[in-house]
Write a protein that holds these residues in place. Sequence first.
Motif, short mmCIF file in Angstrom:
data_model
loop_
_atom_site.label_atom_id
_atom_site.label_comp_id
_atom_site.label_asym_id
_atom_site.label_seq_id
_atom_site.Cartn_x
_atom_site.Cartn_y
_atom_site.Cartn_z
N PHE A 196 0.88 -1.14 -0.05
CA PHE A 196 -0.34 -0.04 0.54
C PHE A 196 0.64 1.01 -0.20
CE2 PHE A 196 -4.27 -1.89 1.98
CZ PHE A 196 -4.76 -2.66 0.60
N ASN A 197 1.79 0.87 0.96
CA ASN A 197 3.27 2.39 0.45
C ASN A 197 3.60 2.52 -0.21
OD1 ASN A 197 3.58 5.02 2.97
ND2 ASN A 197 5.42 4.25 2.73
N GLN A 198 3.50 1.74 -0.84
CA GLN A 198 4.26 2.09 -2.67
C GLN A 198 3.42 2.57 -3.85
OE1 GLN A 198 7.40 -1.44 -4.12
NE2 GLN A 198 6.18 -2.39 -2.04
N LEU A 199 2.27 2.30 -4.01
CA LEU A 199 1.01 2.42 -4.40
C LEU A 199 0.56 3.77 -3.76
CD1 LEU A 199 -1.18 -0.59 -3.86
CD2 LEU A 199 -0.34 0.14 -5.76
N LYS A 230 -11.91 6.82 -4.13
CA LYS A 230 -12.03 6.71 -5.77
C LYS A 230 -10.90 7.40 -5.95
CE LYS A 230 -17.09 6.66 -6.75
NZ LYS A 230 -18.08 7.44 -7.66
N GLN A 231 -10.82 8.23 -5.68
CA GLN A 231 -9.07 8.91 -6.06
C GLN A 231 -7.62 8.13 -5.45
OE1 GLN A 231 -9.01 11.50 -8.34
NE2 GLN A 231 -6.68 11.56 -7.80
N VAL A 232 -8.19 7.38 -4.33
CA VAL A 232 -6.64 6.38 -4.01
C VAL A 232 -7.20 5.08 -5.28
CG1 VAL A 232 -6.48 4.41 -2.66
CG2 VAL A 232 -7.46 6.69 -1.84
N ALA A 236 -3.63 4.52 -7.56
CA ALA A 236 -3.10 3.41 -7.12
C ALA A 236 -3.01 2.68 -8.81
CB ALA A 236 -3.49 2.23 -6.25
N ILE A 237 -3.81 2.78 -9.64
CA ILE A 237 -3.46 2.36 -10.86
C ILE A 237 -2.85 3.40 -11.97
CG2 ILE A 237 -4.91 1.84 -13.51
CD1 ILE A 237 -7.50 1.57 -11.76
N ALA A 238 -3.01 4.14 -11.44
CA ALA A 238 -1.20 4.87 -12.43
C ALA A 238 0.06 4.41 -11.99
CB ALA A 238 -1.40 6.41 -11.87
N THR A 239 -0.01 4.11 -10.91
CA THR A 239 1.08 4.17 -9.65
C THR A 239 2.37 2.95 -10.54
OG1 THR A 239 0.87 5.08 -7.91
CG2 THR A 239 2.75 3.26 -7.78
N ILE A 240 0.96 1.83 -11.16
CA ILE A 240 0.85 0.23 -11.56
C ILE A 240 1.09 0.31 -12.24
CG2 ILE A 240 -0.20 -1.50 -12.11
CD1 ILE A 240 1.01 -1.67 -9.22
N ARG A 241 0.92 1.16 -13.25
CA ARG A 241 1.06 1.88 -14.84
C ARG A 241 2.37 2.32 -15.01
NH1 ARG A 241 -3.37 4.43 -16.31
NH2 ARG A 241 -4.71 2.42 -17.41
N LYS A 242 2.75 2.64 -14.26
CA LYS A 242 4.55 3.19 -14.28
C LYS A 242 5.34 2.17 -14.16
CE LYS A 242 7.73 6.33 -12.38
NZ LYS A 242 7.05 7.75 -11.52
N LYS A 243 5.20 1.62 -13.17
CA LYS A 243 5.87 0.27 -12.88
C LYS A 243 5.86 -0.44 -13.67
CE LYS A 243 5.67 1.20 -7.63
NZ LYS A 243 7.23 1.02 -7.71
N ILE A 244 4.61 -1.57 -14.02
CA ILE A 244 5.08 -2.17 -15.42
C ILE A 244 5.32 -2.04 -16.05
CG2 ILE A 244 3.18 -2.91 -17.28
CD1 ILE A 244 0.39 -2.97 -15.52
N LYS A 245 6.26 -0.09 -16.45
CA LYS A 245 6.98 0.00 -17.55
C LYS A 245 7.85 0.10 -17.61
CE LYS A 245 3.38 3.29 -20.00
NZ LYS A 245 3.59 4.97 -20.31
N GLU A 246 8.03 -0.46 -15.89
CA GLU A 246 9.68 -0.22 -15.53
C GLU A 246 10.39 -1.64 -15.43
OE1 GLU A 246 9.27 1.66 -11.82
OE2 GLU A 246 9.65 3.73 -13.06
N HIS A 247 9.37 -2.12 -15.25
CA HIS A 247 9.20 -3.87 -14.86
C HIS A 247 8.60 -5.01 -15.75
CE1 HIS A 247 10.99 -2.75 -11.15
NE2 HIS A 247 10.25 -2.23 -11.21
N THR A 248 9.56 -4.06 -17.04
CA THR A 248 8.20 -5.20 -18.12
C THR A 248 8.18 -6.98 -18.18
OG1 THR A 248 10.10 -5.50 -19.81
CG2 THR A 248 9.13 -3.23 -19.88
N ASN A 249 9.50 -7.65 -17.69
CA ASN A 249 9.11 -9.13 -17.45
C ASN A 249 8.68 -9.29 -16.29
OD1 ASN A 249 11.12 -9.20 -20.15
ND2 ASN A 249 12.45 -8.82 -18.89
#
Length: 748
Positions: A196-199, A230-232, A236-249
């Motif tokens: 949670f604290n990463q999201l 809803k803003q949380v 969180a979705i924006a954080t995941i989207r960014k991290k997916i680009k950083e960790h593609t595998n």
Amino acid sequence: MPNYLTLLLTMLLTHLSGMSPAAPVELANNGKSAYKIVIAPSANAEELQAAHIFQSYFKQVTSVQLPITQSVSEPDQPYISIGETSWTKVENAPQAYTIEVKAGKLQITGGKRKGVIYGVYTFIEEILGCRKWNANEPAVCPRVSNLTIDSNLLIHSKPAFEYREAYFPAEADDEYLDWHKLHRLDDLWGMWGHSFNQLVPAKRYFRDHPEYFSFYLGERRPLQLCLTNKQVIKIAIATIRKKIKEHTNAIYWSISANDDVGTCECDHCSKINQREGGDQGTLIRFVNAIAKAFPERIFTTLAYGSTSRAPLHTKPRPNVYIFLSSIDAYRTRELENEKSAAAFNRNLKDWEKISSHIFVWDYYTQFTNYLAPFPIIPTLQPNLNYFKQHGVSGVFAQGSGYDYSNLAELKQYLLAKLLWSPEQDVEKLTDEFLQGYYGPAAQYLRQYIDLQRDALVKSGAQLDIYGNPVGDWNTYLTPEMMDRYSMILDSAEIAAERQPELWKRVNRLRLSDEFAYLQQSRFYGRDRYGIWQTAKDGSLSLKPRMQQRVDRFYQACKQNGIDKLNEAGTTIDQYKNEWAWCFHHPPAKNLASEGTIREMTSPFVAEYATKGERTLIDGMYGFDDFSYNWLCFYGSPLQCTLDLNATISVSHVKLNFLEDQRHWIFRPEQLIVEGSLDGEHFYQLGELTTSPLAEDYTIQKIPLAIAFKQQTLRYIRVTAMPQAKLPLWRGHKTKKPMLACDEVWVSE
């Protein structure tokens, strides 16, 4: 797959064909071979790696360097194909592999996620006869001049669990992981664990947007997230989207509560959790919302603590995997039959009803003392079979991570074998490992392992992942049993003494029992098996050779690369310094040691009371671990009456209290000391009030002393009042402040 299965397959194929067994295929003869290794021109990185692994070990065994090529000049030319080629079409599920001989050609293929690498290492172990016994040590290979394989050889294997991690020192050895088909969380998860604290980081958002965080005990706190905001969800979705680009595998993404209390109690969250039967309600809905935004990704969420139970109405989406923890269970028996695992078993069955994707987070060492004996080998197989029967598809077997712990070599080896195929013969696997790794000492180590396990079961002790060897001084680690273990290990060392490397391995294994001995010797204190001896004048001195024994233990740990001794990170240097302090600080004389506890008006916590009420007058101080020479009182005062068994002069009473705020242990608010001659009529000798609490997570020992004009007494009554409530920074809905006292020191 064991060799005997290969033989059975060969016999079956021969029988079905109605033909005599074909001549074996000769891969090498006297340093020569007609074979070459063939890979496709489009071979991927895993296939190329597998080809080089095969080439390297084939040379170690036969002294033949097979060439690696991307083509076959003649169709009938002998070859060993690695991976998918235009002439080898074999369907393999992810991680599965096939080893097959066709028309004199050897083919090794595998599915995605290292299937072909697993197939090559299986060939190296089962056919070439090499063994990778332990992490960070080279494999052991035979040398042969002639290598033949069965012309009908066919091995096809797939894992019982899609995710398999044995979190032991194996994590530091890439080859060990690939050889034994294990995973490493850092290689699979783009975001792991309590997330949670990463999201939605509190440091970034809490000051300006406290509404993003949990409403707990009457106010917004940065402990957890408000999962209905809803803003949380958007952040969180924006954080995941960014991290997916950083960790593609990355394959998995963890969406899980922080490892703390504080589930949001706002009206919206409370309403949902009440309907769903607990805090898992808002969590699963939150994870589902994120999973819906990324349908091609897999999200894991921890079913742990207040989120362990399955929700009553909401089902996880297909790309949501439940990661269920078994943390509350004792480890003496297999989980299916362990009373303390009743909640885990119920939760597993409930999750099974609503999810087809369940991972289990299970535990295999004592986290407070990595080196402590932890005899759980016979529970490994039944637990994994139990998981499989209830639809579990992945296991995180948490051991000591990169640090060494009791029997880490054997545990990680057995877990690796059983996580791939839990129906294997664990007794045979154990004997195979002991013989291969310890040589002539194997028979004694098997005797030692079996004896310790039998003693544990017969004693009825509860094996606790947060225990201490001092807690089992009267169960399976009694002085008598410790002597028996030591004699067996003596024999093991003698058997291995002509082979220095094997002797070193036995000596490393022995560190567990040596650690238990050292821990218990401080616990026994001035008693028969303790570190102190009492002179005629009552003074204490260190027993002979005690310091040398500690020094030997320290040096052995250093030589074996053992640094951290527990999950909290205590180092071997800190442990040695703790001992050095003991050597220079023998316990003071305590007039109460010759007396008895006449009355204890409040119940102490029996789980940690290894000496019971005598803890308060055993003449020994406590240590940083609250289960080590402390008597604990949960949410109630410490009030006891001492009978000194004689009328004596007293002018000073001191009590030491432990403060360990992480475990909700705090100093008392008030201490009162009273005296009496007859045990009926008491008068106050003194009282004190402690300083206000401050947030501080360092472990402290707080001495509280009351001095008074010398009195002639026989009875002393002490009353320590706990904190009236938990401080704000350790607020908890169900916890209460706990007192921990090591001794009532009485002096003239």
